[in-house]
Design a protein around this motif. Structure first.
Motif, PDB file in Angstrom:
ATOM      1  N   THR A 126       0.829  -1.211   0.000  1.00 16.23           N
ATOM      2  CA  THR A 126       0.000   0.000   0.000  1.00 16.23           C
ATOM      3  C   THR A 126       0.860   1.257   0.000  1.00 16.23           C
ATOM      4  OG1 THR A 126      -0.135   0.152   2.417  1.00 16.23           O
ATOM      5  CG2 THR A 126      -1.750  -1.255   1.292  1.00 16.23           C
ATOM      6  N   GLU A 127       0.271   2.336  -0.495  1.00 18.64           N
ATOM      7  CA  GLU A 127       0.999   3.610  -0.567  1.00 18.64           C
ATOM      8  C   GLU A 127       1.385   4.105   0.817  1.00 18.64           C
ATOM      9  OE1 GLU A 127       0.322   8.223  -2.147  1.00 18.64           O
ATOM     10  OE2 GLU A 127      -1.164   6.659  -2.586  1.00 18.64           O
ATOM     11  N   ARG A 128       0.487   3.948   1.767  1.00 11.66           N
ATOM     12  CA  ARG A 128       0.789   4.428   3.113  1.00 11.66           C
ATOM     13  C   ARG A 128       1.933   3.623   3.744  1.00 11.66           C
ATOM     14  NH1 ARG A 128      -1.586   7.799   6.803  1.00 11.66           N
ATOM     15  NH2 ARG A 128      -1.189   7.370   9.007  1.00 11.66           N
ATOM     16  N   ALA A 129       1.922   2.318   3.546  1.00 16.23           N
ATOM     17  CA  ALA A 129       2.999   1.486   4.104  1.00 16.23           C
ATOM     18  C   ALA A 129       4.348   1.866   3.498  1.00 16.23           C
ATOM     19  CB  ALA A 129       2.694   0.013   3.852  1.00 16.23           C
ATOM     20  N   THR A 130       4.379   2.079   2.178  1.00 16.91           N
ATOM     21  CA  THR A 130       5.629   2.468   1.523  1.00 16.91           C
ATOM     22  C   THR A 130       6.119   3.813   2.029  1.00 16.91           C
ATOM     23  OG1 THR A 130       5.049   1.222  -0.471  1.00 16.91           O
ATOM     24  CG2 THR A 130       6.706   2.936  -0.699  1.00 16.91           C
ATOM     25  N   THR A 131       5.205   4.765   2.204  1.00 15.64           N
ATOM     26  CA  THR A 131       5.580   6.084   2.708  1.00 15.64           C
ATOM     27  C   THR A 131       6.108   5.995   4.129  1.00 15.64           C
ATOM     28  OG1 THR A 131       3.875   7.092   1.314  1.00 15.64           O
ATOM     29  CG2 THR A 131       4.761   8.434   3.097  1.00 15.64           C
ATOM     30  N   ILE A 132       5.484   5.167   4.955  1.00 13.97           N
ATOM     31  CA  ILE A 132       5.953   4.988   6.336  1.00 13.97           C
ATOM     32  C   ILE A 132       7.354   4.384   6.341  1.00 13.97           C
ATOM     33  CG2 ILE A 132       5.561   3.687   8.460  1.00 13.97           C
ATOM     34  CD1 ILE A 132       2.561   4.021   7.986  1.00 13.97           C
ATOM     35  N   ARG A 133       7.606   3.457   5.444  1.00 11.36           N
ATOM     36  CA  ARG A 133       8.953   2.875   5.368  1.00 11.36           C
ATOM     37  C   ARG A 133      10.000   3.940   5.058  1.00 11.36           C
ATOM     38  NH1 ARG A 133       8.056  -2.805   1.929  1.00 11.36           N
ATOM     39  NH2 ARG A 133       6.975  -3.947   3.594  1.00 11.36           N
ATOM     40  N   VAL A 134       9.718   4.806   4.095  1.00 13.76           N
ATOM     41  CA  VAL A 134      10.649   5.894   3.764  1.00 13.76           C
ATOM     42  C   VAL A 134      10.833   6.803   4.965  1.00 13.76           C
ATOM     43  CG1 VAL A 134      10.995   7.933   2.314  1.00 13.76           C
ATOM     44  CG2 VAL A 134      10.140   5.806   1.299  1.00 13.76           C
ATOM     45  N   LEU A 135       9.740   7.153   5.613  1.00  6.30           N
ATOM     46  CA  LEU A 135       9.785   8.028   6.784  1.00  6.30           C
ATOM     47  C   LEU A 135      10.669   7.435   7.871  1.00  6.30           C
ATOM     48  CD1 LEU A 135       8.550  10.503   8.341  1.00  6.30           C
ATOM     49  CD2 LEU A 135       6.756   8.926   9.102  1.00  6.30           C
ATOM     50  N   VAL A 194       3.849  -2.797   7.190  1.00  7.96           N
ATOM     51  CA  VAL A 194       4.438  -2.512   8.503  1.00  7.96           C
ATOM     52  C   VAL A 194       3.512  -3.053   9.578  1.00  7.96           C
ATOM     53  CG1 VAL A 194       5.684  -0.460   7.727  1.00  7.96           C
ATOM     54  CG2 VAL A 194       3.370  -0.207   8.611  1.00  7.96           C
ATOM     55  N   ALA A 195       4.034  -3.214  10.790  1.00 10.98           N
ATOM     56  CA  ALA A 195       3.288  -3.892  11.852  1.00 10.98           C
ATOM     57  C   ALA A 195       2.067  -3.118  12.308  1.00 10.98           C
ATOM     58  CB  ALA A 195       4.212  -4.158  13.039  1.00 10.98           C
ATOM     59  N   GLN A 196       2.160  -1.788  12.354  1.00  8.39           N
ATOM     60  CA  GLN A 196       1.039  -0.969  12.808  1.00  8.39           C
ATOM     61  C   GLN A 196       1.192   0.437  12.259  1.00  8.39           C
ATOM     62  OE1 GLN A 196       1.835  -1.881  16.876  1.00  8.39           O
ATOM     63  NE2 GLN A 196       2.900   0.032  17.271  1.00  8.39           N
ATOM     64  N   ASP A 197       0.117   1.190  12.327  1.00  8.60           N
ATOM     65  CA  ASP A 197       0.106   2.530  11.748  1.00  8.60           C
ATOM     66  C   ASP A 197       0.857   3.519  12.637  1.00  8.60           C
ATOM     67  OD1 ASP A 197      -0.465   4.545   9.975  1.00  8.60           O
ATOM     68  OD2 ASP A 197      -2.620   4.173   9.934  1.00  8.60           O
ATOM     69  N   VAL A 198       1.150   4.686  12.077  1.00  8.31           N
ATOM     70  CA  VAL A 198       1.831   5.751  12.812  1.00  8.31           C
ATOM     71  C   VAL A 198       0.796   6.571  13.570  1.00  8.31           C
ATOM     72  CG1 VAL A 198       3.265   7.808  12.599  1.00  8.31           C
ATOM     73  CG2 VAL A 198       3.666   5.850  11.101  1.00  8.31           C
ATOM     74  N   LEU A 310       5.958  13.056   5.283  1.00  8.35           N
ATOM     75  CA  LEU A 310       4.829  13.463   6.130  1.00  8.35           C
ATOM     76  C   LEU A 310       3.684  14.017   5.285  1.00  8.35           C
ATOM     77  CD1 LEU A 310       6.467  15.196   9.235  1.00  8.35           C
ATOM     78  CD2 LEU A 310       5.351  12.965   9.138  1.00  8.35           C
ATOM     79  N   GLY A 311       4.031  14.770   4.259  1.00  6.61           N
ATOM     80  CA  GLY A 311       3.005  15.338   3.384  1.00  6.61           C
ATOM     81  C   GLY A 311       2.284  14.303   2.541  1.00  6.61           C
ATOM     82  N   ARG A 312       2.837  13.096   2.442  1.00  3.01           N
ATOM     83  CA  ARG A 312       2.226  12.044   1.617  1.00  3.01           C
ATOM     84  C   ARG A 312       1.464  11.014   2.436  1.00  3.01           C
ATOM     85  NH1 ARG A 312       6.500  10.355  -3.130  1.00  3.01           N
ATOM     86  NH2 ARG A 312       7.181  12.446  -3.728  1.00  3.01           N
ATOM     87  N   LEU A 313       1.418  11.181   3.743  1.00  2.20           N
ATOM     88  CA  LEU A 313       0.762  10.183   4.590  1.00  2.20           C
ATOM     89  C   LEU A 313      -0.757  10.287   4.460  1.00  2.20           C
ATOM     90  CD1 LEU A 313       2.784   9.937   7.921  1.00  2.20           C
ATOM     91  CD2 LEU A 313       2.432   8.181   6.193  1.00  2.20           C
ATOM     92  N   LYS A 314      -1.287   9.714   3.417  1.00  2.45           N
ATOM     93  CA  LYS A 314      -2.734   9.690   3.214  1.00  2.45           C
ATOM     94  C   LYS A 314      -3.335   8.511   3.967  1.00  2.45           C
ATOM     95  CE  LYS A 314      -2.140  11.572  -1.453  1.00  2.45           C
ATOM     96  NZ  LYS A 314      -2.360  11.328  -2.903  1.00  2.45           N
ATOM     97  N   PRO A 315      -4.569   8.649   4.464  1.00  2.00           N
ATOM     98  CA  PRO A 315      -5.216   7.540   5.178  1.00  2.00           C
ATOM     99  C   PRO A 315      -5.315   6.297   4.303  1.00  2.00           C
ATOM    100  CG  PRO A 315      -6.443   9.590   5.454  1.00  2.00           C
ATOM    101  CD  PRO A 315      -5.408   9.863   4.408  1.00  2.00           C
ATOM    102  N   GLY A 316      -5.140   5.146   4.934  1.00  2.00           N
ATOM    103  CA  GLY A 316      -5.222   3.890   4.197  1.00  2.00           C
ATOM    104  C   GLY A 316      -4.609   2.758   4.979  1.00  2.00           C
ATOM    105  N   PRO A 317      -4.731   1.550   4.466  1.00  2.56           N
ATOM    106  CA  PRO A 317      -4.168   0.383   5.155  1.00  2.56           C
ATOM    107  C   PRO A 317      -2.645   0.392   5.127  1.00  2.56           C
ATOM    108  CG  PRO A 317      -5.005  -0.241   2.997  1.00  2.56           C
ATOM    109  CD  PRO A 317      -5.401   1.183   3.194  1.00  2.56           C
ATOM    110  N   VAL A 318      -2.047  -0.302   6.078  1.00  3.84           N
ATOM    111  CA  VAL A 318      -0.587  -0.391   6.150  1.00  3.84           C
ATOM    112  C   VAL A 318      -0.107  -1.818   5.895  1.00  3.84           C
ATOM    113  CG1 VAL A 318      -0.385   1.578   7.709  1.00  3.84           C
ATOM    114  CG2 VAL A 318      -0.638  -0.738   8.651  1.00  3.84           C
TER     115      VAL A 318
END
Length: 441
Positions: A126-135, A194-198, A310-318
């Motif tokens: 998912t896009e959110r999971a990938t963004t969290i990984r970069v973060l 990722v294991a859980q959301d931010v 941070l600007g790309r963290l759109k709501p969604g599954p992780v």
């Protein structure tokens, strides 16, 4: 006057002293220095603070000059790669995170990307999971470089920098604890996401950190960049040019300090890095000073990447939607912090018997990975971190091997140290930024 083949004859004719071989003794001794020609072999480490406690350097010295240097590794060997063969694919995350303990999130991400490539689900993340990984990786890059800056400065005499560097690192570790529950060894990045959301608290802490860190970087530079002792101990010390880096397989900030802008985030993008705006800092001198400048500049670039993420963290599954892979992220923890919550257990028990059997099969065995082998490389704080993963179609890895930059980069230490002073071995070795947990793994 007769001579003996077993003794040195000294003849004072014309004021000269001759040896049994007929050579002029004065000429012989004038070409030697009986003090400096006496070479000694010393061990620097493994019980030495400047070798990080577990690296042994065998140095052959001629006075203060290093004539030969050899690195001896293996004192922190943990057998992690072999242990992976006896755990399922998801459990592997808890092992690899402990290798390079200063950049655990990079270990986890490289492993997860390799498993996902074997599963054929790279495009399903998912896009959110990938963004969290970069973060998380860029926050980890900042904390790792801060440790390098703090410890290297301390080893060269700048004790205050040790305090400041760890002060800011603690801020990053607080962020990690808010997100993952742990300061290190997180097992947060897992195959499928990722294991859980931010949480929102972590977002606020990250934004505060982005406001604080640029000011701190200026303080570091004011403390070090113009300091005469720092300049004397770093400039033109432990030089390794780009040709030597390429020959020895050296990557990361050490290679970029020699002038080659090789960064896998740019040259072989992953996790969507090609969509981010950032520069690859380089220098041309290839010395300790250049490596210092590159790492400080990389901290600034990481701050830019964190802000963009941070600007790309759109709501969604992780996690991916496939429950056979996503189950580790769906478990709910009990109020005591141990085991599953009662609500989660009731939900499982209230479903069909087939669902219950399926659940426990996943918990005990994990998921199956199609047979094959892959290699995935990412840009860790120390250079190219690569994972070669092999599957035989089962629920456990057949083989996982890491291309660890600390291990590879240590090859360069003799080339940097030999011919220089023993004091410069400390500066040169520190400038490689080796982490022995990753080297010995």
């Amino acid at each position: 006057m007769t001579t003996s083949n077993y003794a040195t004859e000294r003849e004072t004719t014309e004021g000269k002293v001759f040896t049994v071989t007929g050579g002029d003794w004065d000429e012989v001794v004038s070409g030697t220095d009986p003090i400096n020609d006496e070479r000694i072999v010393v061990n620097m480490g493994p019980q030495h603070p400047s070798t990080h406690g577990v690296l042994r350097l065998v140095l052959e010295l001629e006075g203060e000059t290093v004539r030969e240097a050899r690195s001896v590794v293996g004192y922190l060997h943990t057998g992690i790669e072999k242990n992976l063969e006896y755990r399922n694919w998801v459990q592997g995350s808890t092992f690899v995170t402990r290798m390079d303990y200063l950049s655990p999130l990079f270990n986890e991400t490289a492993y997860a990307l390799a498993v996902e490539k074997l599963l054929g689900i790279t495009d399903d993340i998912t896009e959110r999971a990938t963004t969290i990984r970069v973060l998380m990786m860029e926050l980890n890059r900042v904390s790792s470089h801060l440790v390098w800056l703090a410890t290297t400065a301390m080893e060269l005499g700048a004790i205050n920098m040790m305090l400041y560097g760890f002060r800011e690192r603690e801020y990053v570790l607080d962020i990690f604890e808010t997100i993952t529950g742990l300061r290190m060894n997180h097992a947060y990045v897992r195959p499928g996401g990722v294991a859980q959301d931010v949480p929102d608290d972590a977002i606020r802490k990250i934004r505060d950190f982005l406001q604080l860190m640029p000011k701190r970087l200026k303080e570091y530079e004011n403390l070090l960049s113009g300091q005469p002792i720092w300049l004397e101990r770093t400039q033109h010390v432990a030089v390794l040019d780009v040709t030597a880096c390429m020959a020895l397989g050296v990557t990361g900030p050490v290679l970029r300090s020699a002038g080659l802008a090789w960064d896998l985030r740019k040259t072989m993008p992953y996790c969507g890095y090609e969509t981010y705006e950032f520069d690859v800092p380089t220098h041309t001198d290839g010395d300790v000073w250049g490596r210092y400048l590159v790492r400080v500049a990389e901290i600034r670039e990481s701050l830019k990447l964190i802000e963009q993420a941070l600007g790309r963290l759109k709501p969604g599954p992780v996690m991916v939607s496939d429950k056979k892979i996503a189950w580790p992220a769906q478990l709910a923890i009990g109020v005591d912090g141990m085991g599953n919550s009662l609500e989660h257990v009731a939900k499982i028990m209230g479903q069909s018997m087939e669902s219950l059997i399926h659940h426990f099969k996943l918990v005990t065995e994990g998921f199956r990975v199609p047979p094959g082998q892959v290699y995935v490389g990412i840009e860790s704080p120390r250079g190219e971190l690569g994972v070669h993963a092999v599957s035989d179609g089962g629920t456990r890895p057949y083989r996982v091997h890491y291309r660890e930059p600390s291990f590879v980069n240590l090859q360069a230490l003799p080339a940097m140290a030999e011919g220089g002073l023993i004091a410069d071995v400390i500066a040169g070795g520190a400038s490689l930024d080796p982490v022995m947990g990753g080297c010995d793994r």
